[in-house]
Design an enzyme around this catalytic site. Structure first.
Site, short mmCIF file in Angstrom:
data_model
loop_
_atom_site.label_atom_id
_atom_site.label_comp_id
_atom_site.label_asym_id
_atom_site.label_seq_id
_atom_site.Cartn_x
_atom_site.Cartn_y
_atom_site.Cartn_z
N ALA A 1 4.85 8.43 -10.54
CA ALA A 1 5.91 9.39 -10.23
C ALA A 1 7.29 8.83 -10.57
O ALA A 1 8.12 9.51 -11.18
CB ALA A 1 5.84 9.79 -8.76
N TYR B 1 -17.40 8.61 -15.08
CA TYR B 1 -17.04 9.13 -16.42
C TYR B 1 -16.72 7.97 -17.34
O TYR B 1 -16.32 6.89 -16.88
CB TYR B 1 -15.87 10.12 -16.36
CG TYR B 1 -14.66 9.71 -15.55
CD1 TYR B 1 -13.69 8.85 -16.08
CD2 TYR B 1 -14.47 10.19 -14.26
CE1 TYR B 1 -12.57 8.51 -15.34
CE2 TYR B 1 -13.35 9.84 -13.52
CZ TYR B 1 -12.40 9.01 -14.06
OH TYR B 1 -11.29 8.65 -13.32
N ASP C 1 3.20 10.67 -4.16
CA ASP C 1 2.49 10.42 -2.89
C ASP C 1 3.44 10.24 -1.72
O ASP C 1 3.06 10.50 -0.57
CB ASP C 1 1.60 9.17 -3.02
CG ASP C 1 0.28 9.47 -3.71
OD1 ASP C 1 0.10 10.61 -4.20
OD2 ASP C 1 -0.59 8.57 -3.76
N ARG D 1 -5.82 4.18 -15.98
CA ARG D 1 -4.52 4.20 -15.30
C ARG D 1 -3.53 3.25 -15.94
O ARG D 1 -2.33 3.52 -16.02
CB ARG D 1 -4.69 3.77 -13.84
CG ARG D 1 -5.23 4.83 -12.96
CD ARG D 1 -5.58 4.28 -11.60
NE ARG D 1 -6.12 5.34 -10.81
CZ ARG D 1 -5.42 6.14 -10.02
NH1 ARG D 1 -4.12 5.96 -9.89
NH2 ARG D 1 -5.98 7.10 -9.34
C1 LIG Z 1 -9.63 6.80 -5.41
C2 LIG Z 1 -8.52 7.66 -5.96
C3 LIG Z 1 -8.76 8.45 -7.07
C4 LIG Z 1 -7.75 9.27 -7.58
N1 LIG Z 1 -8.01 10.03 -8.67
C5 LIG Z 1 -7.05 10.82 -9.19
C6 LIG Z 1 -7.30 11.61 -10.35
O1 LIG Z 1 -8.40 11.56 -10.90
N2 LIG Z 1 -6.31 12.40 -10.83
C7 LIG Z 1 -5.07 12.46 -10.23
O2 LIG Z 1 -4.20 13.20 -10.72
N3 LIG Z 1 -4.80 11.71 -9.14
C8 LIG Z 1 -5.74 10.90 -8.61
N4 LIG Z 1 -5.48 10.12 -7.52
C9 LIG Z 1 -4.13 10.18 -6.92
C10 LIG Z 1 -3.12 9.35 -7.69
O3 LIG Z 1 -3.61 8.05 -7.90
C11 LIG Z 1 -1.81 9.28 -6.91
O4 LIG Z 1 -1.45 10.57 -6.46
C12 LIG Z 1 -0.67 8.71 -7.77
O5 LIG Z 1 -0.98 7.39 -8.15
C13 LIG Z 1 0.64 8.75 -7.01
O6 LIG Z 1 1.63 8.12 -7.77
P1 LIG Z 1 2.98 7.62 -7.07
O7 LIG Z 1 3.81 7.07 -8.17
O8 LIG Z 1 3.53 8.69 -6.21
O9 LIG Z 1 2.53 6.48 -6.07
P2 LIG Z 1 1.97 5.03 -6.41
O10 LIG Z 1 1.08 5.07 -7.58
O11 LIG Z 1 1.41 4.51 -5.13
O12 LIG Z 1 3.26 4.20 -6.81
C14 LIG Z 1 4.20 3.80 -5.85
C15 LIG Z 1 4.96 2.61 -6.42
O13 LIG Z 1 6.00 2.28 -5.52
C16 LIG Z 1 5.99 0.88 -5.23
N5 LIG Z 1 6.52 0.75 -3.89
C17 LIG Z 1 5.91 0.99 -2.70
N6 LIG Z 1 6.76 0.83 -1.68
C18 LIG Z 1 7.96 0.47 -2.22
C19 LIG Z 1 9.23 0.19 -1.68
N7 LIG Z 1 9.44 0.23 -0.35
N8 LIG Z 1 10.24 -0.13 -2.53
C20 LIG Z 1 10.03 -0.16 -3.88
N9 LIG Z 1 8.82 0.09 -4.44
C21 LIG Z 1 7.81 0.42 -3.63
C22 LIG Z 1 4.53 0.50 -5.37
O14 LIG Z 1 4.38 -0.89 -5.62
C23 LIG Z 1 4.10 1.35 -6.55
O15 LIG Z 1 4.38 0.74 -7.78
C24 LIG Z 1 -6.46 9.29 -6.97
C25 LIG Z 1 -6.22 8.49 -5.86
C26 LIG Z 1 -7.22 7.68 -5.36
C27 LIG Z 1 -6.91 6.82 -4.16
#
Ligand SMILES: Cc1cc2nc3c(=O)[nH]c(=O)nc-3n(C[C@H](O)[C@H](O)[C@H](O)COP(=O)(O)OP(=O)(O)OC[C@H]3O[C@@H](n4cnc5c(N)ncnc54)[C@H](O)[C@@H]3O)c2cc1C
Length: 403
Positions: free
Chosen positions: A18, A221, A298, A111
């Protein structure tokens, strides 16, 4: 406040899917972004991710679609199978008709490749500053229309806008909503193996296999041009307690999978048993925004993974927040507009993901009723999926939740 605070424009907390997608989107619109990542390096953990057409549309807008799909696999179908009997429950056809309907295919990618494409795009833009080892703790709106951001090491920033992309355990969410993670009592084990190890042809007509059983499921897959096979096993632990970590063990995994058909039991040998992933989500929130601070991904809407939409919705958030912010005269109004466009829609997906989990894992007579209910399912009945899969750029009516 310290006089040493660094002055930035748009600050993004978190360099996951994100955060980087948003930084890249801003850069492509000619706007600078400053990303703070807690980890010592920018990177991803885990293996496969399913990317529905809405995700691909967002990646196209970000200019990284070709990079992400270069080594991805284009499955021909997604099949739901009873994990006990091995009988097919329902199929979604992901072939030509699907692609014509949505304008984009359904792909499965690594990923690491997705994250690397976004990171590379940010680096190449020259408009994104990337800082590691910066854990953001708080973002405080100030009366002078700026936000004071404080990190765990004491570093401070003054920003015009702050985007919290800090994942499921978001610190910035604590400051806006202050709710708790909701444990699902389910845990995942993942594993990728060279395709040759599998002993069956999983590449000539690639498919996403979803094996559904009592209190468990398994997703499989091929990845990376079919060279590796991705396995994610998920099951409910009877030993769950918030007071200790000794739940969801490999022994429980084996016990849960013991009643399954051979193909599912075999997959147990492909899993890495040293890392377990407890599954949490959040209640759908009433707000993601506090004036000049907004949540995405997330951090805004952590959901159970059963619809494979968490990452896709994070990418849609990125497109929406960039469109709201670029050229906006009033940052707070722009962030409120982003929220209006996204909050109710993604809340529905969060809620439906929980229902999907119940349906995946149902036991006893319920399992037979589920299988029976889907027996006449039409593999090309896409209308039920439009509200989730339709690219964000399409008319909202095509993305309306079917009631
Ligand atoms: C088992 C599993 C399978 C999944 N399969 C799918 C799928 O097939 N398709 C799909 O679309 N989605 C899937 N998802 C969901 C998807 O992985 C997440 O929704 C997505 O990774 C969210 O991205 P994000 O950037 O919001 O969060 P994250 O990927 O968690 O990234 C957050 C980032 O912020 C950093 N961070 C955390 N706290 C702080 C802080 N306080 N200060 C600075 N940095 C910080 C972390 O280190 C990380 O780099 C799956 C999830 C799981 C658990």
């Amino acid at each position: 406040m310290s006089g040493q605070a660094v002055r930035v424009g748009i600050l993004i907390a978190g360099g996951g899917i994100a955060g980087l997608a948003t930084a890249l989107g801003l850069a492509r619109a000619g706007t600078r972004a400053h990303v703070l990542e807690r980890a010592p390096e920018f990177g991803e953990v885990g293996a496969g991710i399913q990317l529905a057409p809405n995700a691909l549309s967002a990646l196209d807008q970000l200019g990284v679609l070709d990079k992400v799909t270069k080594d991805a696999v284009f499955p021909e179908r997604k099949v739901y199978i009873d994990a006990v009997t091995g009988a097919t429950i329902a199929t979604i056809d992901l072939g030509e008709e699907f692609v014509a309907h949505y304008g984009y295919p359904y792909v499965v990618a690594h990923r690491v490749d997705l994250h690397a494409a976004l990171l590379e795009g940010c680096r190449e833009s020259g408009l994104v500053t990337l800082e590691n080892s910066r854990e953001v703790l708080t973002a405080e709106n100030r009366p002078d229309d700026t936000v004071l951001v404080t990190c765990a090491d004491g570093t401070q920033y003054i920003a015009d806008a702050v985007i919290g992309a800090d994942g499921v355990r978001s610190k910035l969410r604590d400051g806006i909503i202050g709710d708790a993670l909701v444990p699902s009592r389910y845990v995942a084990y993942r594993g990728t193996v060279p395709t040759g190890v599998v002993g069956a042809d999983v590449t000539s007509s690639p498919a996403v296999l979803c094996w559904l059983g009592p209190n468990m499921h398994l997703i499989q897959y091929p990845l990376r041009g079919g060279r590796v096979y991705n396995n994610v096993a998920v099951f409910k632990s009877d030993r769950y307690s918030p007071d200790h970590d000794d739940w969801g063990t490999p022994e429980e995994l084996d016990a849960r999978f013991a009643g399954c058909c051979d193909a599912v039991q075999n997959a147990g040998t492909y899993l890495s048993r040293d890392i377990r992933w407890p599954m949490y989500d959040r209640e759908a929130a009433d707000t993601w925004v506090d004036r000049r601070v907004a949540l995405i991904g997330d951090a805004a809407h952590a959901m159970l993974q059963y619809l494979a939409q968490g990452g896709a919705q994070s990418l849609d958030d990125s497109v929406a927040i960039v469109e709201a912010l670029v050229g906006a005269e009033n940052v707070a109004s722009a962030l409120a507009a982003y929220q209006d466009r996204r909050l109710a829609h993604v809340g529905n997906i969060q809620r439906l993901a929980r229902v999907a989990g119940e349906l995946f894992h149902i036991e006893g007579i319920g399992r037979h009723l589920r299988n029976h209910a889907f027996k006449d399912h039409d593999p090309t009945a896409y209308a039920n999926l439009d509200w989730m899969f339709m690219p964000l750029a399409k008319a909202p009516t095509q993305r309306r939740y079917p009631v």
